[in-house]
Design a protein around this motif. Structure first.
Motif, short mmCIF file in Angstrom:
data_model
loop_
_atom_site.label_atom_id
_atom_site.label_comp_id
_atom_site.label_asym_id
_atom_site.label_seq_id
_atom_site.Cartn_x
_atom_site.Cartn_y
_atom_site.Cartn_z
N GLY A 46 0.79 -1.23 0.00
CA GLY A 46 0.00 0.00 0.00
C GLY A 46 0.82 1.27 0.00
N ARG A 47 2.14 1.12 -0.09
CA ARG A 47 2.96 2.34 -0.12
C ARG A 47 2.92 2.94 -1.53
NH1 ARG A 47 6.25 -0.78 3.61
NH2 ARG A 47 7.20 -1.85 1.85
N ARG A 48 3.50 4.14 -1.67
CA ARG A 48 3.51 4.75 -3.01
C ARG A 48 4.92 4.68 -3.59
NH1 ARG A 48 5.42 9.99 -2.62
NH2 ARG A 48 6.01 10.36 -0.47
N TRP A 49 4.99 4.80 -4.91
CA TRP A 49 6.29 4.79 -5.59
C TRP A 49 6.47 6.13 -6.25
CZ3 TRP A 49 10.47 1.85 -5.35
CH2 TRP A 49 11.46 2.01 -6.32
N ILE A 107 16.91 5.65 -12.62
CA ILE A 107 18.02 5.75 -13.58
C ILE A 107 18.78 7.08 -13.41
CG2 ILE A 107 18.64 5.71 -16.04
CD1 ILE A 107 17.46 3.06 -15.25
N ASN A 108 18.08 8.20 -13.64
CA ASN A 108 18.80 9.49 -13.65
C ASN A 108 18.43 10.42 -12.50
OD1 ASN A 108 20.28 9.04 -16.08
ND2 ASN A 108 18.41 9.41 -17.25
N GLN A 109 17.50 10.01 -11.65
CA GLN A 109 17.05 10.91 -10.57
C GLN A 109 18.18 11.10 -9.53
OE1 GLN A 109 13.05 10.24 -9.33
NE2 GLN A 109 13.24 11.46 -7.47
N GLU A 110 18.36 12.36 -9.12
CA GLU A 110 19.45 12.62 -8.17
C GLU A 110 18.94 13.12 -6.83
OE1 GLU A 110 23.28 14.16 -10.32
OE2 GLU A 110 21.50 14.92 -11.35
N ILE A 111 17.72 13.66 -6.82
CA ILE A 111 17.17 14.18 -5.56
C ILE A 111 15.85 13.47 -5.29
CG2 ILE A 111 16.33 16.27 -4.38
CD1 ILE A 111 18.25 17.81 -6.38
N PHE A 112 15.71 12.95 -4.10
CA PHE A 112 14.49 12.22 -3.72
C PHE A 112 13.86 12.88 -2.49
CE2 PHE A 112 17.15 9.26 -6.01
CZ PHE A 112 16.26 8.48 -6.74
N SER A 113 12.56 12.62 -2.31
CA SER A 113 11.89 13.14 -1.11
C SER A 113 12.56 12.59 0.13
CB SER A 113 10.43 12.68 -1.04
OG SER A 113 9.73 13.13 -2.13
N GLU A 114 12.48 13.38 1.19
CA GLU A 114 13.16 12.97 2.42
C GLU A 114 12.52 11.75 3.06
OE1 GLU A 114 13.74 16.22 5.06
OE2 GLU A 114 15.18 17.14 3.69
N ASP A 115 11.23 11.53 2.75
CA ASP A 115 10.57 10.39 3.41
C ASP A 115 10.82 9.05 2.71
OD1 ASP A 115 9.11 11.38 1.32
OD2 ASP A 115 7.15 10.96 2.20
N ILE A 116 11.57 9.07 1.63
CA ILE A 116 11.95 7.78 1.02
C ILE A 116 13.22 7.33 1.74
CG2 ILE A 116 12.61 6.61 -1.11
CD1 ILE A 116 11.01 8.64 -2.64
N PRO A 117 13.19 6.15 2.36
CA PRO A 117 14.26 5.78 3.29
C PRO A 117 15.70 5.81 2.73
CG PRO A 117 12.45 4.20 3.41
CD PRO A 117 12.14 5.13 2.28
N ASN A 118 15.97 5.08 1.67
CA ASN A 118 17.37 4.96 1.24
C ASN A 118 17.45 4.79 -0.28
OD1 ASN A 118 16.02 2.56 1.46
ND2 ASN A 118 17.79 1.38 2.11
N PRO A 119 17.00 5.82 -1.03
CA PRO A 119 16.98 5.66 -2.48
C PRO A 119 18.35 5.89 -3.12
CG PRO A 119 16.19 7.82 -1.89
CD PRO A 119 16.54 7.14 -0.60
N VAL A 120 18.51 5.28 -4.29
CA VAL A 120 19.71 5.56 -5.08
C VAL A 120 19.33 5.38 -6.55
CG1 VAL A 120 20.74 3.22 -5.19
CG2 VAL A 120 22.22 5.23 -5.07
N SER A 121 20.12 5.93 -7.45
CA SER A 121 19.86 5.74 -8.88
C SER A 121 21.16 5.33 -9.55
CB SER A 121 19.35 7.04 -9.49
OG SER A 121 20.37 8.03 -9.43
N LEU A 122 21.04 4.87 -10.79
CA LEU A 122 22.27 4.52 -11.52
C LEU A 122 23.16 5.75 -11.67
CD1 LEU A 122 21.39 1.99 -14.37
CD2 LEU A 122 22.87 1.65 -12.41
#
Ligand code: BTN
Length: 246
Positions: A48-51, A137-152
């Motif tokens: 039920g989380r969002r992406w 792929i190319n995203q460099e900045i993510f919302s603060e509430d996303i725990p531990n994101p990374v991109s290629l």
């Protein structure tokens, strides 16, 4: 080619999984149809989380499958197959991707891709399977509430053309899907297990009963995780019955 034989691209959708399910209600789509969006207004994550994904920066798509030879109780094999296909693709650019059970794709300790598989069952058959895939792929900045994101891009420093890398990814998924259909499935399970994040490493886990030190030793045929505790007891958990803490 099965996966990627038919490509549908939309600038904006609520969710590619939702759109794929809607399309399936109204028409017969060839197996391997890919429903892709540049942006999702309401991308769905697991439980039920969002992406979340910035417009046009990443890959967001769902693959329509008719895995007739997979029984409903064996459906975790689809998750394992898709996870391995994504790891094959990521390894083209950055070696050593891991699968955090059940199907988060990690680079080091950060999540680069998520999978949401929604199967539609009729009696004892899987009528269709919508495998939703989001890869940063190319995203460099993510919302603060996303725990531990990374991109290629964050790990390689390189900007990639999403349309071009999609072709590679679909080819990698296609190879794995054919392996699932036509070869011994035990090989997929073994490779999936060997790719697991924190396999055989002592970590802290939390179940509904307790917080404990344990290590992943195996995955059952039906996709349950098997964790050994410090007393040498082995316990099996299904999705959401246990969480990795640290
Ligand atoms: C997760 O890790 O929570 C699963 C994320 C799955 C995201 C993808 S993006 C494309 C497809 N459409 C959706 O709405 N969700 C999946």
């Amino acid at each position: 080619m099965i996966i990627g034989s038919n490509l549908l691209y939309y600038d904006t959708l609520t969710s590619t999984n939702t759109e794929a399910s809607l399309l399936l209600k109204n028409k017969d789509l060839p197996e391997g149809t890919v429903v892709r969006a540049g942006f999702q207004e309401s991308g769905k994550g697991q439980a039920g989380r969002r992406w979340e994904s910035e417009r046009s920066k990443n890959l967001l798509f769902s693959v329509i499958l008719y895995p007739e030879s997979v029984k409903p109780e064996e459906q975790f094999i689809i998750s394992m197959t898709i996870s391995l296909g994504i790891c094959d693709f990521i390894d083209r650019y950055y070696m050593g991707s891991k699968i955090k059970w059940p199907n988060d794709i990690y680079i080091n300790n950060n999540k680069i891709a998520g999978i949401l598989i929604e199967n539609s069952l009729t009696g004892s058959l899987i009528k269709n399977s919508v495998a939703g895939i989001g890869i940063n792929i190319n995203q460099e900045i993510f919302s603060e509430d996303i725990p531990n994101p990374v991109s290629l891009k964050l790990v390689t420093g390189k900007e990639l053309n999403t349309g071009e890398v999609l072709k590679e990814l679909l080819s990698d998924l296609d190879i794995r899907y054919k392996q699932m259909l036509y070869e011994a499935r035990d090989n997929i399970r073994e490779e999936y297990i060997s790719r697991l994040y924190k396999l055989k490493e002592w970590c802290i886990y939390k179940s509904s009963e307790r917080t404990f030190t344990g290590r992943i030793t195996d995955i059952s045929e039906y996709g349950h995780i098997i964790i050994e505790d410090k007393k040498g007891n082995f316990k099996q958990f299904s999705f959401r019955e246990v969480h990795y803490l640290s």
